[in-house]
Write an enzyme that holds these catalytic residues in place. Structure first.
Site, PDB file in Angstrom:
ATOM      1  N   HIS A  78     -87.489 -85.256  -6.358  1.00 17.18           N
ATOM      2  CA  HIS A  78     -87.175 -86.647  -6.675  1.00 17.18           C
ATOM      3  C   HIS A  78     -86.898 -86.728  -8.171  1.00 17.18           C
ATOM      4  CE1 HIS A  78     -88.281 -88.360  -2.774  1.00 17.18           C
ATOM      5  NE2 HIS A  78     -89.207 -87.409  -2.733  1.00 17.18           N
ATOM      6  N   ARG A 129     -98.215 -56.472  -6.133  1.00 17.70           N
ATOM      7  CA  ARG A 129     -97.842 -55.061  -6.224  1.00 17.70           C
ATOM      8  C   ARG A 129     -96.595 -54.796  -5.394  1.00 17.70           C
ATOM      9  NH1 ARG A 129     -98.994 -51.863  -1.753  1.00 17.70           N
ATOM     10  NH2 ARG A 129    -100.508 -52.670  -0.240  1.00 17.70           N
ATOM     11  N   ASN A 176     -93.699 -69.660  13.408  1.00 14.62           N
ATOM     12  CA  ASN A 176     -94.907 -70.082  14.099  1.00 14.62           C
ATOM     13  C   ASN A 176     -95.064 -71.610  14.047  1.00 14.62           C
ATOM     14  OD1 ASN A 176     -97.448 -69.869  15.400  1.00 14.62           O
ATOM     15  ND2 ASN A 176     -97.857 -67.943  14.350  1.00 14.62           N
ATOM     16  N   ARG A 190     -97.547 -65.149  -7.423  1.00 15.15           N
ATOM     17  CA  ARG A 190     -97.188 -64.083  -8.369  1.00 15.15           C
ATOM     18  C   ARG A 190     -97.167 -62.747  -7.643  1.00 15.15           C
ATOM     19  NH1 ARG A 190    -100.861 -67.256 -11.528  1.00 15.15           N
ATOM     20  NH2 ARG A 190     -99.824 -68.122 -13.346  1.00 15.15           N
ATOM     21  N   THR A 196     -93.267 -71.149  -6.488  1.00 18.58           N
ATOM     22  CA  THR A 196     -92.538 -72.043  -7.389  1.00 18.58           C
ATOM     23  C   THR A 196     -91.370 -71.344  -8.080  1.00 18.58           C
ATOM     24  OG1 THR A 196     -94.017 -71.514  -9.224  1.00 18.58           O
ATOM     25  CG2 THR A 196     -94.619 -73.399  -7.843  1.00 18.58           C
ATOM     26  N   LYS A 197     -91.375 -70.006  -8.080  1.00 19.68           N
ATOM     27  CA  LYS A 197     -90.312 -69.214  -8.723  1.00 19.68           C
ATOM     28  C   LYS A 197     -89.923 -68.072  -7.804  1.00 19.68           C
ATOM     29  CE  LYS A 197     -91.631 -70.446 -13.324  1.00 19.68           C
ATOM     30  NZ  LYS A 197     -92.069 -70.089 -14.637  1.00 19.68           N
ATOM     31  N   ASP A 252     -81.340 -91.069  -1.909  1.00 17.35           N
ATOM     32  CA  ASP A 252     -82.149 -90.729  -0.735  1.00 17.35           C
ATOM     33  C   ASP A 252     -82.226 -91.869   0.265  1.00 17.35           C
ATOM     34  OD1 ASP A 252     -83.713 -88.677   0.486  1.00 17.35           O
ATOM     35  OD2 ASP A 252     -85.533 -89.765  -0.039  1.00 17.35           O
TER      36      ASP A 252
END
Length: 197
Positions: free
Chosen positions: A113, A181, A83, A178, A163-164, A15
């Site tokens: 990292h 619906r 936005n 998560r 995160t997934k 980096d």
């Protein structure tokens, strides 16, 4: 192999490499110039985005204050609205599909990292691509982490940390995000019938 080539290949890179520093400086000059433009400077904005990003479609509107790390790992489709206050740390490819709608203060962070402290303090980083599908709506303050794919037609609720990967055609929210619906025909209103043709 250069550190930029390592980024593009998705392998650990330094980096702190001079080459990456120079690329960041170039990106900063471009996004700062973009952020200084006025709303009626459409062609100037388009020219800057074409220089900054890997690819940008038609009818893309990005409000200031937009920031990115390199720019050249970002692809944006057609008819996209982003936005105020969006940050994309594109140390891996970030793809945004057609008709995407981003609320304010979106953060897309496809990097990690190094986990090992010695590697980390010596600049060890790696990135995993992020893909945002067509017709996705991200509510305000959504954060998307490395390796996430968000499927077409999905809505991510405000303040979520994704995160997934999230499938197509759903409403998802939370930290971690998560699925709440599916989006169904029951969600339709008569709005389209009220539009004049």
């Amino acid at each position: 192999m250069t550190d930029w080539e390592k980024i593009r290949a998705g392998i650990m890179y330094n980096d702190f490499a001079d080459e990456l520093y120079a690329r960041r400086v170039t990106a900063k000059k471009l996004f700062r110039a973009y952020n200084r433009t006025e709303d009626d400077e459409v062609e100037k904005r388009r020219q800057i985005l074409n220089e900054l990003l890997e690819s940008v479609g038609k009818n893309v509107w990005i409000e200031p204050d937009f920031r990115c790390e390199f720019g050249k790992n970002i692809t944006i489709g057609n008819d996209v609205y982003i936005n105020f206050g969006c940050i994309i740390l594109d140390c891996a490819r970030v793809t945004i599909g057609d008709n995407a709608l981003f609320g304010p203060n979106i953060g897309i962070y496809p990097l990690n990292h190094a986990i090992d402290a010695e590697e980390r303090i010596k600049g060890g980083c790696t990135g995993t691509p992020v893909h945002i599908g067509n017709r996705v709506w991200l509510g305000g303050d959504v954060k998307i982490l490395a390796g996430v794919t968000i499927g077409d037609d999905t809505i991510i609720g405000a303040g979520s940390v994704v995160t997934k990967s999230i499938p197509s055609g759903v409403i998802a929210a939370g930290n971690p995000c998560r699925v709440i619906r599916a989006i169904t025909d029951a969600d339709k209103t008569d709005y389209l019938s009220t539009l004049s043709e």
